[in-house]
Design an enzyme around this catalytic site. Structure first.
Site, PDB file in Angstrom:
ATOM      1  N   VAL A   1      -0.210   6.766   2.133  1.00 38.72           N
ATOM      2  CA  VAL A   1      -0.364   6.723   0.678  1.00 38.72           C
ATOM      3  C   VAL A   1       0.395   7.869   0.019  1.00 38.72           C
ATOM      4  O   VAL A   1       1.124   7.673  -0.962  1.00 38.72           O
ATOM      5  CB  VAL A   1      -1.850   6.757   0.283  1.00 38.72           C
TER       6      VAL A   1
ATOM      7  N   THR B   1      -5.859  12.008   1.142  1.00 38.56           N
ATOM      8  CA  THR B   1      -6.368  12.080   2.508  1.00 38.56           C
ATOM      9  C   THR B   1      -7.606  11.196   2.644  1.00 38.56           C
ATOM     10  O   THR B   1      -8.066  10.596   1.679  1.00 38.56           O
ATOM     11  CB  THR B   1      -6.754  13.520   2.878  1.00 38.56           C
TER      12      THR B   1
ATOM     13  N   LYS C   1     -12.404   8.543  -0.828  1.00 35.09           N
ATOM     14  CA  LYS C   1     -13.701   8.091  -1.355  1.00 35.09           C
ATOM     15  C   LYS C   1     -14.833   9.078  -1.101  1.00 35.09           C
ATOM     16  O   LYS C   1     -15.927   8.913  -1.643  1.00 35.09           O
ATOM     17  CB  LYS C   1     -14.068   6.739  -0.717  1.00 35.09           C
TER      18      LYS C   1
ATOM     19  N   GLU D   1      -9.615   5.494  -9.444  1.00 31.34           N
ATOM     20  CA  GLU D   1      -9.615   4.037  -9.531  1.00 31.34           C
ATOM     21  C   GLU D   1      -9.393   3.383  -8.173  1.00 31.34           C
ATOM     22  O   GLU D   1      -9.950   2.320  -7.888  1.00 31.34           O
ATOM     23  CB  GLU D   1      -8.539   3.567 -10.517  1.00 31.34           C
TER      24      GLU D   1
ATOM     25  N   VAL E   1     -12.110   1.916  -5.028  1.00 35.23           N
ATOM     26  CA  VAL E   1     -12.613   0.547  -4.815  1.00 35.23           C
ATOM     27  C   VAL E   1     -11.514  -0.423  -5.210  1.00 35.23           C
ATOM     28  O   VAL E   1     -11.085  -0.444  -6.364  1.00 35.23           O
ATOM     29  CB  VAL E   1     -13.871   0.274  -5.663  1.00 35.23           C
TER      30      VAL E   1
ATOM     31  N   LEU F   1      -6.694  -2.458  -7.927  1.00 37.65           N
ATOM     32  CA  LEU F   1      -7.408  -3.333  -8.856  1.00 37.65           C
ATOM     33  C   LEU F   1      -8.200  -2.510  -9.877  1.00 37.65           C
ATOM     34  O   LEU F   1      -8.758  -1.461  -9.538  1.00 37.65           O
ATOM     35  CB  LEU F   1      -8.368  -4.253  -8.103  1.00 37.65           C
TER      36      LEU F   1
ATOM     37  N   GLY G   1      -1.630  -3.859  12.221  1.00 36.09           N
ATOM     38  CA  GLY G   1      -1.918  -2.646  11.464  1.00 36.09           C
ATOM     39  C   GLY G   1      -2.828  -2.861  10.276  1.00 36.09           C
ATOM     40  O   GLY G   1      -2.889  -2.035   9.371  1.00 36.09           O
TER      41      GLY G   1
ATOM     42  N   ASP H   1     -17.445   1.459   5.397  1.00 37.48           N
ATOM     43  CA  ASP H   1     -16.479   1.599   4.303  1.00 37.48           C
ATOM     44  C   ASP H   1     -16.890   0.749   3.111  1.00 37.48           C
ATOM     45  O   ASP H   1     -16.780   1.178   1.955  1.00 37.48           O
ATOM     46  CB  ASP H   1     -15.084   1.198   4.786  1.00 37.48           C
TER      47      ASP H   1
ATOM     48  N   LYS I   1     -17.916   1.968  -0.907  1.00 36.09           N
ATOM     49  CA  LYS I   1     -17.375   1.397  -2.135  1.00 36.09           C
ATOM     50  C   LYS I   1     -18.490   0.857  -3.028  1.00 36.09           C
ATOM     51  O   LYS I   1     -18.446   1.016  -4.252  1.00 36.09           O
ATOM     52  CB  LYS I   1     -16.380   0.282  -1.787  1.00 36.09           C
TER      53      LYS I   1
ATOM     54  N   GLY J   1      -3.518  -1.649   1.170  1.00 37.25           N
ATOM     55  CA  GLY J   1      -2.093  -1.481   1.351  1.00 37.25           C
ATOM     56  C   GLY J   1      -1.598  -0.202   0.712  1.00 37.25           C
ATOM     57  O   GLY J   1      -2.046   0.183  -0.374  1.00 37.25           O
TER      58      GLY J   1
END
Length: 370
Positions: free
Chosen positions: A16, A95, A119, A146, A149, A153, A205, A219, A223, A339
């Site tokens: 990222v 991270t 998160k 943002e 979650v 989006l 992946g 996870d 969220k 992604g």
């Protein structure tokens, strides 16, 4: 109008973080032309090393980081930005580490806004969650997340806008994991063993290096908790009831190699779940917060194929928000929920949101002073 400079300290240059840098470098001319904003990265770091460049990194940043990055402490970063008199500071946490969270409050106290793909800060003990927001208010700083979650989006901001407008939210339900969306979308359409889909997702992946991290449901629980806290819940992560997708034999302390060699253990329980559901139904792994009952749960459910959840494709996320105004028809937010590209773009959107607010604030002060 003169260009307004934003100085970004980037923590994390993995998928990222590195994608974010490339997106900024590619779009820099656009930002200056359309927003009169210049985004610079005077400092980029990984978990142990930092690269300092007052004028901001260029296209050769990876080579420069390799040759010139040095060990650092947080105090080195704070001293550097103050010595160089860098203004309009944003710390970006790209991270997945819990260690960096302890630096948020010192960064805020030193004049940084924070943008996080991470998160963890929003799912730690509520005392920290509350203390962080008290410091944000005291020092007039922003904390945007943002991408916590649904990657890119607009889930968090939409929910926050509804809440601040006084909307009564009754229930939130959705598929929050691109990995698990991919697995169950294919499992519902194809006559293949579940273990084969898990192995394929690992090879492509789509999962974490150890797919048990995805299949445990933790996870998704994070969220869901983040959204609940946006609406004022004081729930803790351990209060989320999580139905793990891992069969008991795979939940033990197996090594990664042992786990991979025993993935056929997935097949029987998921085959039974598939053939015993009603006709024209498919399995979906969802997070659900029943606001009225104040229950948070992550679980495997069966839904009609013609429902919004039942029609999911690929690795899309889908979040349903049931409110008083929308009645029995929920507000639905759907799209790519994972992604590196969409996550980095979501982080960039948060950065620009803060940059525009700071620019407007500076303009108002200039007008007042004149």
């Amino acid at each position: 109008m003169s260009t307004f400079r934003i100085n970004i300290v980037l923590f994390g240059i993995g998928n990222v973080g590195s994608t974010l840098i490339h997106q900024v470098l590619q779009a820099q001319d656009f930002f200056e032309k359309h927003h009169q904003i210049e985004l610079r990265f005077p400092i980029i770091t990984n978990s142990t090393l930092a690269f300092f460049e007052k004028e901001g990194i260029k296209n050769q940043w990876e080579a420069n980081f390799t040759t010139s990055a040095i060990p650092y402490q947080l105090e080195d970063i704070i001293d550097y930005v103050h010595t160089q008199e860098l203004e309009n500071l944003i710390a970006v946490d790209a991270t997945a580490s819990e260690d960096i969270i302890k630096n948020y409050i010192p960064l805020i106290q030193s004049g940084f806004h924070i943008v996080a793909a991470n998160k963890k800060a929003n799912t730690l003990h509520f005392d920290f969650y509350e203390a962080l927001r008290l410091h944000l208010k005291r020092f007039d700083r922003k904390f945007l997340y943002e991408t916590n979650v649904g990657a890119g989006l607009p889930v968090v901001n939409t929910l926050r806008d509804l809440f601040e407008a006084g909307e009564k939210v009754h229930r939130i339900r959705g598929v929050f994991s691109g990995t698990l969306s991919y697995l169950f979308n294919r499992f519902g359409e194809e006559a293949v063993p579940f273990s084969s889909l898990v192995k394929e997702a690992e090879e492509l992946g789509y999962t974490e290096p150890d797919s048990r991290e995805d299949l445990s449901g933790n996870d998704v629980a994070r969220k869901l908790l983040i959204l609940a806290r946006e609406l004022g819940s004081k729930a803790e992560l351990q209060e989320v009831e999580v139905e793990s997708l891992l069969p008991p034999v795979l939940q033990t302390s197996l090594s990664l190699a042992e786990y991979k060699s025993q993935q056929q253990e997935f097949n029987q329980p998921f085959h039974i779940a598939k053939i015993t559901q009603a006709d024209n139904h498919v399995l979906r792994y969802v997070g659900e917060w029943d606001v009225v009952r104040d229950t948070l749960a992550v679980k495997l459910i069966s839904v009609p194929k013609n429902s919004a959840l039942g029609q999911l494709k690929g690795a899309d996320n889908l979040i349903e928000i049931y409110t008083a105004s929308y009645g029995t028809q929920p507000l639905v937010i759907q799209g790519a929920g994972a992604g590196k590209a969409v996550t980095a773009r979501g982080v960039l959107s948060d950065i620009l949101r803060i940059a525009k607010q700071e620019k407007e604030k500076r303009t108002r002060w200039a007008d007042w002073a004149s």
